[in-house]
Design a protein around this motif. Structure first.
Motif, PDB file in Angstrom:
ATOM      1  N   ASP A 209       0.819  -1.219   0.000  1.00  0.00           N
ATOM      2  CA  ASP A 209       0.000   0.000   0.000  1.00  0.00           C
ATOM      3  C   ASP A 209       0.852   1.269   0.000  1.00  0.00           C
ATOM      4  O   ASP A 209       0.459   2.282  -0.588  1.00  0.00           O
ATOM      5  CB  ASP A 209      -0.914   0.018   1.237  1.00  0.00           C
ATOM      6  N   ILE A 210       2.001   1.215   0.669  1.00  0.00           N
ATOM      7  CA  ILE A 210       2.839   2.405   0.838  1.00  0.00           C
ATOM      8  C   ILE A 210       4.304   2.001   0.650  1.00  0.00           C
ATOM      9  O   ILE A 210       4.759   1.039   1.267  1.00  0.00           O
ATOM     10  CB  ILE A 210       2.671   3.020   2.247  1.00  0.00           C
ATOM     11  N   VAL A 211       5.024   2.729  -0.195  1.00  0.00           N
ATOM     12  CA  VAL A 211       6.463   2.540  -0.341  1.00  0.00           C
ATOM     13  C   VAL A 211       7.168   3.796   0.160  1.00  0.00           C
ATOM     14  O   VAL A 211       6.812   4.913  -0.238  1.00  0.00           O
ATOM     15  CB  VAL A 211       6.869   2.276  -1.807  1.00  0.00           C
ATOM     16  N   ILE A 212       8.149   3.614   1.024  1.00  0.00           N
ATOM     17  CA  ILE A 212       8.999   4.717   1.468  1.00  0.00           C
ATOM     18  C   ILE A 212      10.355   4.533   0.775  1.00  0.00           C
ATOM     19  O   ILE A 212      11.055   3.544   1.007  1.00  0.00           O
ATOM     20  CB  ILE A 212       9.185   4.717   2.998  1.00  0.00           C
ATOM     21  N   ASP A 213      10.721   5.506  -0.075  1.00  0.00           N
ATOM     22  CA  ASP A 213      11.912   5.369  -0.919  1.00  0.00           C
ATOM     23  C   ASP A 213      12.901   6.499  -0.655  1.00  0.00           C
ATOM     24  O   ASP A 213      12.704   7.624  -1.120  1.00  0.00           O
ATOM     25  CB  ASP A 213      11.495   5.371  -2.388  1.00  0.00           C
ATOM     26  N   PRO A 214      13.998   6.223   0.082  1.00  0.00           N
ATOM     27  CA  PRO A 214      15.039   7.236   0.269  1.00  0.00           C
ATOM     28  C   PRO A 214      16.171   7.126  -0.740  1.00  0.00           C
ATOM     29  O   PRO A 214      17.190   7.792  -0.587  1.00  0.00           O
ATOM     30  CB  PRO A 214      15.547   6.922   1.686  1.00  0.00           C
ATOM     31  N   ILE A 215      15.989   6.281  -1.777  1.00  0.00           N
ATOM     32  CA  ILE A 215      17.064   6.031  -2.737  1.00  0.00           C
ATOM     33  C   ILE A 215      16.813   6.739  -4.058  1.00  0.00           C
ATOM     34  O   ILE A 215      17.706   7.323  -4.660  1.00  0.00           O
ATOM     35  CB  ILE A 215      17.220   4.514  -2.982  1.00  0.00           C
ATOM     36  N   SER A 216      15.583   6.669  -4.544  1.00  0.00           N
ATOM     37  CA  SER A 216      15.180   7.287  -5.803  1.00  0.00           C
ATOM     38  C   SER A 216      15.845   6.563  -6.981  1.00  0.00           C
ATOM     39  O   SER A 216      16.128   5.373  -6.898  1.00  0.00           O
ATOM     40  CB  SER A 216      15.512   8.777  -5.791  1.00  0.00           C
ATOM     41  N   PRO A 229      -3.475  -1.442  -6.144  1.00  0.00           N
ATOM     42  CA  PRO A 229      -4.282  -0.333  -6.684  1.00  0.00           C
ATOM     43  C   PRO A 229      -4.550   0.730  -5.621  1.00  0.00           C
ATOM     44  O   PRO A 229      -4.901   0.403  -4.481  1.00  0.00           O
ATOM     45  CB  PRO A 229      -5.569  -1.036  -7.118  1.00  0.00           C
ATOM     46  N   GLY A 230      -4.349   1.980  -6.001  1.00  0.00           N
ATOM     47  CA  GLY A 230      -4.542   3.080  -5.059  1.00  0.00           C
ATOM     48  C   GLY A 230      -3.360   3.319  -4.144  1.00  0.00           C
ATOM     49  O   GLY A 230      -3.414   4.189  -3.270  1.00  0.00           O
ATOM     50  N   GLY A 231      -2.265   2.562  -4.345  1.00  0.00           N
ATOM     51  CA  GLY A 231      -1.101   2.694  -3.478  1.00  0.00           C
ATOM     52  C   GLY A 231      -0.343   3.984  -3.708  1.00  0.00           C
ATOM     53  O   GLY A 231      -0.557   4.703  -4.686  1.00  0.00           O
TER      54      GLY A 231
END
Length: 486
Positions: A209-216, A229-231
């Motif tokens: 549902d949620i991705v936290i990305d500090p890398i890009s 869907p909707g994430g």
């Protein structure tokens, strides 16, 4: 004193452009500001991106770097409620008047009262990374029970805090990290860990549902593949011109992408402090260095291999003579342990510890040992953690591992106990090997991992067995490793 120590950088470039200088102390705070005597300053990737010239939003050098701080309020400006001189605070200062300095004037709205249960070093490690993780998960993504959250670089500064905040919000948390960090992350309560050096997370993780990305970079487009869907994908490296295509791809799939740069917020920091004091958030400090070692701190941060945070302390480095005299006093106190009442002994140790810098690993160890030896294990654990975070010398680290692991077992913190013992056993070469192995086996049993415990014990015994009883051991191992029969 009208001057102070601070770290300037004289021109854009590598770590060598950092200089410790003596400069004028800040002027009196104005309305809405506070003057803070800084105890410690956290290191963030944003710091060296400013130094290198990648980020130039604060003008041209020279100026003082640093965002994170912990310290004591010296003065507040007119009509500035919320703080008084003497208050212990943590928060954010912004360049060109950054936190790599003994004093700083900053917005009172960027500060909060420091958590009561951690020292100045750990408080200084929190602000930027904790605000980033909190604002991504709470303000942007509204993380709730039942959500599935994927945290990239889960053992890093932002990542390890995001893991804990998501768990505190009731989420199921998956993280990407090297195998060496998996024990550390399990100790923080993560549900699944993917070794990105061996496994493509897009093939093993689904329904996020949620991705936290500090890398890009390539992680953004790949992360879209695992979102339900909707994430939402929260890119916490801030805004950038390279992510236009990412937004288009997300929109085509009915997904959201948010580019988040943290916002200094005393209100959010107060909620973070409450999490820390409830024991739901623990910041890892990999290394503590004096202000004069800012170059080393930047070099270490730029490797991208830091577990948790690096922190600079403003305390002057003690001399060898100071340390030797202090240790003699501590040895004498422990020699008379049996002659003291428990509370009196702890108080005496605390008085000695107060004479050392806040980041002194040996002092933290002895404070933990004093609580441990007098039956106060819950109070001992935070001091042991500080000692390990600050870097104990080898001759103390080995016995401290056994003591701390035993304390963790008794407190029910089996995951952390296993991680600590496993890491130390990998480097074990002396007579403490057997003790470390024994405590690790006990912790594995406590965690319901009996088969691993027996296999570990058998492996430790094998070198000492004769050829006759070795066959019995091999038979026992075969039984342990065979599948359970229904």
């Amino acid at each position: 004193m009208s001057t102070m120590r601070a770290v300037n950088f004289r021109a854009y470039g590598g770590p060598e452009v950092l200089d410790v200088v003596r400069t004028a102390r800040p002027a009196a705070p104005r309305t809405g500001e506070a003057l803070v005597r800084v105890h410690a300053a956290g290191i963030n990737p944003a710091d060296w991106r400013m130094r290198s010239g990648e980020v130039r939003r604060f003008g041209e050098p020279p100026f003082v770097l640093g965002l994170d701080l912990s310290g004591t309020v010296e003065a507040v400006g007119p009509d500035t409620p919320g703080f008084s001189p003497g208050d212990e605070v943590f928060g954010v200062a912004l360049p060109p008047h950054g936190s790599y300095a003994e004093y700083v004037v900053t917005s009172a709205a960027s500060l909060a009262h420091a958590p009561r249960t951690v020292d100045a070093i750990h408080a200084a490690a929190l602000p930027v990374t904790a605000l980033t993780a909190w604002q991504a998960l709470v303000r942007v993504a509204d993380t709730r029970p039942g959500h599935r959250v994927l945290v990239h670089a889960a053992a890093g500064g932002i990542g390890h805090l995001a893991v804990q905040i998501a768990k505190a919000r009731g989420a199921y948390v998956v993280g990407t990290a090297r195998a060496a960090h998996h024990g550390f992350l399990r100790g923080l309560g993560i549900d699944e860990v993917v070794d990105y050096t061996e496994t493509d997370f897009t093939t093993s993780v689904l329904g996020i549902d949620i991705v936290i990305d500090p890398i890009s970079g390539p992680y953004g487009p790949r992360s879209l593949e695992v979102l339900a869907p909707g994430g939402i994908l929260v890119d916490v490296r801030g805004t950038g011109p390279d992510r236009g295509d990412l937004h288009i791809r997300a929109a085509e799939r009915g997904l959201r992408v948010v580019e988040l740069g943290f916002t200094p917020s005393g209100a959010d920091l107060s909620e973070i402090a409450a999490l820390v004091d409830r024991g739901e958030l623990r910041v890892a400090v990999e290394r503590v260095l004096p202000l004069e070692d800012a170059v080393k701190a930047h070099q270490a941060s730029e490797t991208g291999r830091t577990r948790g945070k690096i922190v600079l302390t403003m305390a002057p480095a003690p001399t060898d003579d100071d340390a030797r005299h202090w240790q003699q006093c501590m040895d004498a106190l422990w020699a008379g342990f049996d002659t003291h009442e428990s509370d009196d002994f702890v108080a005496a140790v605390r008085a000695l510890v107060a004479k050392r810098p806040a980041d002194d690993a040996v002092a933290a160890y002895w404070m933990g040992s004093a609580y441990d030896s007098t039956g106060h294990e819950a109070q001992a654990a935070p001091h042991y953690r500080r000692a390990f975070a600050a870097g104990l010398p080898d001759e103390l680290r080995r016995p401290a591992t056994v003591q701390f692991a035993s304390t963790l077992r008794n407190l029910g913190e089996t995951h952390e106990s296993i991680a600590l013992l496993t890491a130390e056993r990998a480097a074990a070469t002396d007579e403490l090997d057997d003790a470390i192995t024994a405590f690790l086996a006990l912790s594995l049993v406590d965690a319901g991992r009996e088969r691993e415990a027996v296999a570990l014990a058998l492996g430790a015994l094998a070198p000492h067995l004769t050829r006759y009883n070795r066959s019995l051991t091999n038979y026992a191992r075969a039984l342990v490793e065979s599948p359970n029969e229904e």
